[in-house]
Design a protein around this motif. Structure first.
Motif, short mmCIF file in Angstrom:
data_model
loop_
_atom_site.label_atom_id
_atom_site.label_comp_id
_atom_site.label_asym_id
_atom_site.label_seq_id
_atom_site.Cartn_x
_atom_site.Cartn_y
_atom_site.Cartn_z
N ARG A 68 7.84 -12.49 22.24
CA ARG A 68 8.60 -11.51 23.01
C ARG A 68 8.32 -10.11 22.47
O ARG A 68 8.19 -9.90 21.27
N GLY A 69 8.23 -9.15 23.37
CA GLY A 69 8.03 -7.77 22.94
C GLY A 69 6.60 -7.50 22.53
O GLY A 69 5.71 -8.33 22.66
N ASP A 70 6.37 -6.32 22.02
CA ASP A 70 5.03 -5.90 21.62
C ASP A 70 4.81 -6.15 20.14
O ASP A 70 5.73 -6.45 19.40
N ARG A 71 3.56 -5.98 19.74
CA ARG A 71 3.20 -6.17 18.34
C ARG A 71 3.74 -5.02 17.50
O ARG A 71 3.61 -3.85 17.85
N LYS A 72 4.34 -5.36 16.34
CA LYS A 72 4.94 -4.36 15.48
C LYS A 72 4.30 -4.38 14.10
O LYS A 72 3.72 -5.38 13.68
N ALA A 73 4.42 -3.28 13.38
CA ALA A 73 3.96 -3.18 12.00
C ALA A 73 4.94 -2.26 11.28
O ALA A 73 5.69 -1.52 11.91
N PRO A 74 4.98 -2.30 9.95
CA PRO A 74 5.90 -1.42 9.22
C PRO A 74 5.59 0.05 9.48
O PRO A 74 4.43 0.46 9.47
N ALA A 75 6.63 0.82 9.73
CA ALA A 75 6.47 2.26 9.87
C ALA A 75 6.31 2.88 8.48
O ALA A 75 6.66 2.28 7.47
N ASP A 76 5.77 4.09 8.45
CA ASP A 76 5.60 4.79 7.18
C ASP A 76 6.93 5.40 6.78
O ASP A 76 7.25 6.54 7.11
N THR A 77 7.74 4.61 6.09
CA THR A 77 9.09 5.00 5.71
C THR A 77 9.27 4.84 4.20
O THR A 77 8.47 4.18 3.54
N PRO A 78 10.34 5.41 3.65
CA PRO A 78 10.62 5.18 2.22
C PRO A 78 10.76 3.70 1.89
O PRO A 78 10.38 3.26 0.81
N ALA A 79 11.31 2.91 2.84
CA ALA A 79 11.46 1.47 2.60
C ALA A 79 10.10 0.80 2.44
O ALA A 79 9.92 -0.06 1.57
N ARG A 80 9.15 1.19 3.26
CA ARG A 80 7.81 0.61 3.15
C ARG A 80 7.16 1.00 1.83
O ARG A 80 6.54 0.16 1.16
N ARG A 81 7.32 2.25 1.43
CA ARG A 81 6.73 2.69 0.17
C ARG A 81 7.39 2.00 -1.02
O ARG A 81 6.72 1.65 -1.99
N ALA A 82 8.70 1.77 -0.92
CA ALA A 82 9.40 1.07 -2.01
C ALA A 82 8.94 -0.38 -2.12
O ALA A 82 8.76 -0.91 -3.22
N ALA A 83 8.74 -1.02 -0.96
CA ALA A 83 8.24 -2.40 -0.97
C ALA A 83 6.83 -2.46 -1.56
O ALA A 83 6.52 -3.37 -2.35
N ALA A 84 6.00 -1.49 -1.20
CA ALA A 84 4.63 -1.44 -1.73
C ALA A 84 4.64 -1.23 -3.24
O ALA A 84 3.84 -1.84 -3.98
N GLU A 85 5.55 -0.38 -3.71
CA GLU A 85 5.64 -0.14 -5.15
C GLU A 85 6.10 -1.39 -5.89
O GLU A 85 5.59 -1.73 -6.96
N ARG A 86 7.05 -2.09 -5.29
CA ARG A 86 7.54 -3.33 -5.92
C ARG A 86 6.42 -4.38 -5.97
O ARG A 86 6.28 -5.11 -6.94
N TRP A 87 5.62 -4.43 -4.91
CA TRP A 87 4.50 -5.36 -4.87
C TRP A 87 3.46 -4.98 -5.92
O TRP A 87 2.96 -5.84 -6.65
N SER A 88 3.10 -3.71 -5.99
CA SER A 88 2.05 -3.29 -6.92
C SER A 88 2.49 -3.41 -8.37
O SER A 88 1.65 -3.50 -9.26
N SER A 89 3.81 -3.45 -8.61
CA SER A 89 4.31 -3.61 -9.97
C SER A 89 4.36 -5.07 -10.39
O SER A 89 4.76 -5.38 -11.52
#
Length: 201
Positions: A115-136
């Motif tokens: 249902r709906g269209d394809r989505k991806a994470p927006a460039d938000t502080p939440a995405r950057r925080a998740a990326a930092e947690r992953w890279s750590s």
């Protein structure tokens, strides 16, 4: 952001060798919820049983729903049983929540519901925080991601949490995902055998 939200963003951002199965992700998201609720003091483990503790609001609607879903009567529910029950359809619930909050953009991701269209994470502080947690190499995020087939870069450490309860949660998520894959394999074999019967002369 919570561990489940971070895990969902990581699952959409980090390449994996195979597509992430939505059922696997749902189980891992339930495990992420339990990890956060243990850390928040909203639950404890007695062996492999989830023991609810006095309720407190976490500030996150889905986490509060997870806490409210605990069986509050002895002998309580096993971690595995709770993961299966709580995990049903959970990936879709988190996708919808992030979408409603403006954390997703574009079309829906490849494994998202049709249902709906394809989505991806927006460039938000939440995405950057998740990326930092992953890279750590956060052990909880890394362990949950590995369970659904998302590996850290070659040579990166994959360490166990220093909390026995979290180790139990991660191990149970791994077991549940393995069990789910076995069910899928069995269904594929049965389906192929059924097709062969009808194709036989």
């Amino acid at each position: 952001m919570t561990t489940p939200r971070d895990l969902l963003i990581v699952s959409m951002d980090v390449p994996s060798e195979r597509p992430v199965e939505q059922g696997d992700l749902s189980l891992a998201l339930a495990g992420a919820e339990l990890a956060d609720l243990l850390a928040a003091g909203a639950a404890g483990l007695d062996g492999d049983r989830v023991v609810p503790l006095p309720r407190r609001d976490t500030g996150d609607r889905l986490l509060d729903q997870a806490a409210a879903s605990f069986d509050d009567r002895p002998p309580y529910e096993s971690v595995a049983d709770w993961l299966w029950r709580r995990g049903e359809g959970l990936a879709g619930a988190y996708i919808d929540a992030l979408d409603a909050e403006g954390q997703l953009t574009g079309r829906r991701h490849r494994w998202m519901p049709a249902r709906g269209d394809r989505k991806a994470p927006a460039d938000t502080p939440a995405r950057r925080a998740a990326a930092e947690r992953w890279s750590s190499h956060d052990p909880v995020i890394a362990g949950l991601a590995a369970a659904v087939g998302i590996e850290t870069e070659p040579g990166a450490p994959l360490t166990a949490p220093d909390d026995d309860a979290l180790v139990t949660v991660l191990a149970t998520v791994n077991d549940a995902v393995t069990e789910l894959e076995a069910v899928r394999q069995r269904r594929r074999i049965e389906s192929a055998a059924f097709d062969n019967i009808w194709r036989a002369p």
